[in-house]
Design an enzyme around this catalytic site. Structure first.
Site: not given
Length: 262
Positions: A239-240
């Protein structure tokens, strides 16, 4: 120290400005302040006048105990642009910030130049939701176990082994519990599906292929709804992606923004 804009409902929204050049608004994820962008802000501030804000309920912004929405957050961004005298800006939103960015481009087309939507979702019944195993990992267990589960959703184990933290993407720890719940409801209530085809800004959709927090299948869904949108998938990213894979993601976004400069 940051400055403040005043939203339509008189809520004070803290904002921060760094760099020089064309304005670029950077929008953080759910329950996070502008600190979300700290690890990579310099990647953009070298070429752009970067603008961040603390969502209402986070950071130095006011924290009213009233309903929040992604469309309402977009209004807060407009208040910040107005306070800065910025007529049009590039917008780069990630996660919930990408949901807000969708409304910005759809509801305020005259304010948005190029649009980048990262690790986000169109919301509503057509979105691809995270699995129940992910939901359980974030809802059950001790705070330490939930934090470890969130770190694992954000970053690969190889990266966390080399970067033990602290991490900028795990939420504003000083945020009141009621505000955290209102952020969750705002993000879960997002549905811009019908509005996406009206977006006229040049659009880039970026996602990590290994994102289980917000599945990568949402990227082509969004791009398929926005005329002319382009998709870039970053292999192996979670996600990051914008932090762990910044050596790929930041130049990718800068090149896209610069390609339309005139």
């Amino acid at each position: 120290m940051g400055e403040f804009a005043v939203a339509a409902d008189e809520v004070r929204i803290a904002y921060q400005v760094s760099g020089a050049g064309e304005p670029l608004v950077l929008l953080a994820g759910q329950s996070n302040s502008h600190g979300w962008w700290d690890p990579v802000r310099a990647d953009f501030a070298a070429a752009y006048r970067t603008v961040t804000l603390d969502w209402r309920g986070t950071g130095d912004s006011d924290k009213p105990d009233v309903p929040y929405s992604t469309r309402g957050f977009a209004g807060d961004v407009i208040a910040v642009l107005d306070a800065l005298g910025i007529e049009r800006a590039h917008v780069y939103g990630t996660s919930m910030g990408g949901r807000v960015a969708q409304w910005l481009a759809a509801a305020y087309p005259e304010r948005v130049r190029a649009l980048v939507l990262g690790c986000t979702s169109p919301g509503g019944p057509f979105a691809v939701e995270r699995g129940n195993d992910v939901r359980r990992s974030l809802a059950q267990g001790t705070p330490a176990e939930i934090r470890r589960a969130l770190i694992d959703l954000m970053y690969t184990p190889e990266w966390t082994a080399r970067h033990p933290g602290p991490y900028a993407t795990l939420g504003d720890r000083a945020m009141p519990g009621f505000a955290r719940r209102r952020h969750l409801l705002a993000s879960n209530g997002h549905d811009a599906w019908e509005a996406l085809p009206s977006i006229t800004a040049r659009t880039l959709v970026v996602h990590g292929t290994a994102d289980r927090f917000n599945p990568a299948a949402n990227a082509p869904l969004i791009a398929g709804r926005i005329p002319g949108a382009r998709v870039e998938l970053i292999e192996g990213a979670r996600h990051a992606y914008f932090e762990e894979f910044s050596a790929i993601a930041s130049p990718l976004v800068r090149d896209f923004l610069g390609a339309g400069s005139s």
